[in-house]
Design an enzyme around this catalytic site. Structure first.
Site, PDB file in Angstrom:
ATOM      1  N   CYS A 268     -14.497  -6.875   2.739  1.00 26.39           N
ATOM      2  CA  CYS A 268     -15.731  -7.266   3.494  1.00 26.39           C
ATOM      3  C   CYS A 268     -15.675  -6.582   4.779  1.00 26.39           C
ATOM      4  O   CYS A 268     -14.886  -6.783   5.605  1.00 26.39           O
ATOM      5  CB  CYS A 268     -15.476  -8.658   3.846  1.00 26.39           C
ATOM      6  SG  CYS A 268     -16.860  -9.290   4.708  1.00 26.39           S
TER       7      CYS A 268
ATOM      8  N   THR B 244      13.164   5.151  11.570  1.00 23.43           N
ATOM      9  CA  THR B 244      14.001   3.896  11.848  1.00 23.43           C
ATOM     10  C   THR B 244      13.350   2.792  11.064  1.00 23.43           C
ATOM     11  O   THR B 244      12.255   2.373  11.181  1.00 23.43           O
ATOM     12  CB  THR B 244      14.216   3.641  13.356  1.00 23.43           C
ATOM     13  OG1 THR B 244      14.694   5.133  14.000  1.00 23.43           O
ATOM     14  CG2 THR B 244      15.305   2.621  13.675  1.00 23.43           C
TER      15      THR B 244
ATOM     16  N   HIS C  84       4.288 -10.019   2.883  1.00 27.34           N
ATOM     17  CA  HIS C  84       3.402 -11.156   3.270  1.00 27.34           C
ATOM     18  C   HIS C  84       2.717 -11.786   2.439  1.00 27.34           C
ATOM     19  O   HIS C  84       1.975 -12.755   2.709  1.00 27.34           O
ATOM     20  CB  HIS C  84       2.472 -10.218   4.341  1.00 27.34           C
ATOM     21  CG  HIS C  84       1.361  -9.472   3.794  1.00 27.34           C
ATOM     22  ND1 HIS C  84       0.096  -9.796   3.856  1.00 27.34           N
ATOM     23  CD2 HIS C  84       1.378  -8.103   3.240  1.00 27.34           C
ATOM     24  CE1 HIS C  84      -0.533  -9.076   3.266  1.00 27.34           C
ATOM     25  NE2 HIS C  84       0.113  -8.011   2.859  1.00 27.34           N
TER      26      HIS C  84
ATOM     27  N   ASN D   1      -5.481  -9.150  -7.952  1.00 28.21           N
ATOM     28  CA  ASN D   1      -5.650  -9.755  -6.921  1.00 28.21           C
ATOM     29  C   ASN D   1      -6.948 -10.435  -6.710  1.00 28.21           C
ATOM     30  O   ASN D   1      -7.149 -11.514  -5.890  1.00 28.21           O
ATOM     31  CB  ASN D   1      -5.280  -8.919  -5.802  1.00 28.21           C
ATOM     32  CG  ASN D   1      -6.296  -7.467  -5.676  1.00 28.21           C
ATOM     33  OD1 ASN D   1      -5.924  -6.839  -6.520  1.00 28.21           O
ATOM     34  ND2 ASN D   1      -6.999  -7.547  -4.760  1.00 28.21           N
TER      35      ASN D   1
ATOM     36  N   THR E 128       0.864  -1.302   0.135  1.00 25.80           N
ATOM     37  CA  THR E 128      -0.099   0.059  -0.084  1.00 25.80           C
ATOM     38  C   THR E 128       1.043   1.117  -0.224  1.00 25.80           C
ATOM     39  O   THR E 128       0.591   2.233  -0.797  1.00 25.80           O
ATOM     40  CB  THR E 128      -0.948   0.077   1.185  1.00 25.80           C
ATOM     41  OG1 THR E 128      -1.740  -1.281   1.096  1.00 25.80           O
ATOM     42  CG2 THR E 128      -1.950   1.240   1.388  1.00 25.80           C
TER      43      THR E 128
ATOM     44  N   GLN F  78       1.128  -9.232  -6.527  1.00 21.19           N
ATOM     45  CA  GLN F  78       0.533 -10.938  -6.716  1.00 21.19           C
ATOM     46  C   GLN F  78       1.538 -11.548  -7.509  1.00 21.19           C
ATOM     47  O   GLN F  78       0.912 -12.743  -7.425  1.00 21.19           O
ATOM     48  CB  GLN F  78      -0.834 -10.583  -7.148  1.00 21.19           C
ATOM     49  CG  GLN F  78      -1.864 -10.102  -6.207  1.00 21.19           C
ATOM     50  CD  GLN F  78      -2.178 -10.962  -4.856  1.00 21.19           C
ATOM     51  OE1 GLN F  78      -2.029 -12.184  -5.050  1.00 21.19           O
ATOM     52  NE2 GLN F  78      -2.898 -10.607  -4.051  1.00 21.19           N
TER      53      GLN F  78
HETATM   54  N1  PLP Z   1      -1.492  -4.452  -4.251  1.00 24.77           N
HETATM   55  C1  PLP Z   1      -2.010  -5.716  -4.586  1.00 24.77           C
HETATM   56  C2  PLP Z   1      -2.400  -6.212  -5.987  1.00 24.77           C
HETATM   57  C3  PLP Z   1      -2.502  -6.306  -3.487  1.00 24.77           C
HETATM   58  O1  PLP Z   1      -3.189  -7.449  -3.694  1.00 24.77           O
HETATM   59  C4  PLP Z   1      -2.052  -5.857  -2.290  1.00 24.77           C
HETATM   60  C5  PLP Z   1      -2.583  -6.560  -0.890  1.00 24.77           C
HETATM   61  O2  PLP Z   1      -3.879  -7.213  -0.611  1.00 24.77           O
HETATM   62  C6  PLP Z   1      -1.500  -4.656  -1.809  1.00 24.77           C
HETATM   63  C7  PLP Z   1      -1.381  -3.923  -2.932  1.00 24.77           C
HETATM   64  C8  PLP Z   1      -1.422  -4.039  -0.540  1.00 24.77           C
HETATM   65  O3  PLP Z   1      -0.341  -4.612   0.042  1.00 24.77           O
HETATM   66  P1  PLP Z   1      -0.119  -4.650   1.685  1.00 24.77           P
HETATM   67  O4  PLP Z   1      -0.943  -5.489   2.100  1.00 24.77           O
HETATM   68  O5  PLP Z   1       1.495  -5.039   1.655  1.00 24.77           O
HETATM   69  O6  PLP Z   1      -0.115  -3.006   2.033  1.00 24.77           O
END
Ligand code: PLP
Length: 382
Positions: free
Chosen positions: A327, A239, A203, A153, A74, A181
């Site tokens: 959701c 940091t 993650h 996604n 994000t 993804q």
């Molecule tokens: N972009 C895509 C295509 C994603 O699938 C996700 C996660 O759901 C994100 C961005 C956001 O990543 P993060 O959860 O590391 O902020």
């Protein structure tokens, strides 16, 4: 009690044991130092950051200096859009993206519009594809940035990023892609893709949450989102989350070793799952592209069913799945992705996303179909 089957790997993945083990020393005495400190504790942390940066850079064919660590996908998307548009205002005030981006891009593009920039949102075709020709047709002399995700996604459609990159080679616009993804699924090389900026998240590849990276090609100006100290070459103050970054690096190391084999196995299981669902539950609609599709992604619409009842019943039946859209407070919002490909209307019914992971087995796939078929029959009666 029946075993739980986790099929929501596109949402997040469990941290690998080896990743957790690699992180632990940096949470404890001896490894907790601040990488900006000159003493031995600090320098140990700095070396660990450097090693993680080197492996992330290598994994996408980038230079060490081109990787900026941050809090995840994000933030990387926000930094790319806001950072590039603000720092390059004189080059032009137009941004091109697509209607099916993750909210981290879509909502950021809308925010960028409130700063006085202009945005074009390209419409995908019915399978979720955005073409290089569409991008070429939308380009203006004032276009400063094009941001198209590598794979969606929700429905798993993989975009022709290298073709779009080739179109943009002859234009001054920078090219950003959200590869959150695809990072664990395919070999990524920033030069072959023709991207100037690339978003990565830890993650989704069995690393810790809250850490990711933005690749920024050397020479591109980008306005920082977070101001303060000089960390991350003055692009992201604060940091560094050393243990998380170390974990991210370790997850990348394992991903590189196992990716090709895992992708091949997951693709086989995905096709098996799609085939079995179609066989057992007639009338379902597969969303996304039939072949240009993430290895772990299965996404169906179930006409005449309610999305929330389907997900809750599946959860009670021991299957963790997703509708592929947000959701919130118990109600499922209509998905902007399904709306854009034309399968969000009432008649299309419930959307269900099942996403496989590296540990998903054939037995789990078969068992999921049995549980799903039982749930669908029961809900159809209701
Ligand atoms: N972009 C895509 C295509 C994603 O699938 C996700 C996660 O759901 C994100 C961005 C956001 O990543 P993060 O959860 O590391 O902020």
């Amino acid at each position: 009690m029946q075993s739980r089957i986790y099929l929501d790997h596109a949402a997040t993945t469990p941290i690998r044991t080896e990743v957790k083990a690699a992180m632990e020393p940096f949470l404890e005495r001896g490894g907790f130092g601040n990488p900006s400190s000159l003493h031995s504790e600090g320098q140990r942390a700095k070396r660990a950051l450097d090693e993680a940066r080197a492996i992330v850079a290598e994994s996408i064919g980038a230079e060490f200096s081109e990787i900026n660590f941050n809090s995840g996908g994000t933030e990387a998307d926000n930094a790319a859009l806001v950072g590039v548009m603000l720092a390059n205002r004189r080059r032009g005030e137009h941004l091109i993206t697509s209607q099916i981006e993750h909210e981290a891009v879509l909502h950021t593009a809308q925010f960028v519009e409130t700063l006085g920039f202009e945005a074009t949102y390209l419409a995908p075709n019915a399978q979720g594809l955005v073409t290089a020709e569409q991008v070429a047709a939308a380009l203006k002399p004032a276009t400063t940035l094009v941001s198209i995700m590598h794979a969606n996604n929700e429905i798993g459609t993989v975009q022709p990023i290298a073709k779009i990159g080739a179109v943009l080679r002859d234009h001054s616009a920078y090219f950003h892609s959200d590869a959150v993804q695809t990072y664990g699924a395919y070999p990524l090389n920033v030069h072959e893709l023709g991207v100037d900026l690339l978003t990565l998240s830890s993650h989704k590849i069995y690393g810790p949450k809250g850490v990711g990276a933005l690749y920024v090609r050397d020479g591109i100006s980008i306005e920082p989102l977070i101001h303060g100290g000089g960390q991350e070459r003055e692009r992201r103050a604060g940091t560094e989350n050393v243990a998380a970054i170390v974990g991210f690096g370790e997850a990348v190391r394992w991903m590189l070793r196992e990716r090709d084999e895992t992708t091949a196995r997951m693709s086989r299981l995905r096709d098996l799952l799609i085939g079995l669902i179609r066989e057992r539950i007639p009338g379902v609609i597969l969303n996304g592209h039939p072949t240009l599709r993430l290895p772990g992604n299965v996404h169906f619409s179930f006409p005449n069913l309610d999305a929330e009842s389907l997900l809750v019943s599946l959860d009670l039946a021991g299957v963790a799945a997703s509708s592929g859209s947000a959701c919130t407070s118990g109600s499922i919002e209509p998905s902007h992705v399904l709306a854009a490909i034309g399968t969000a209307s009432e008649e299309h019914g419930a959307a269900l996303r099942l996403t496989l992971g590296r540990e998903t087995t054939e037995e789990e796939v078969r068992e999921t179909v049995e549980r799903l078929a039982r749930v669908v029959i029961r809900l159809a009666r209701v």
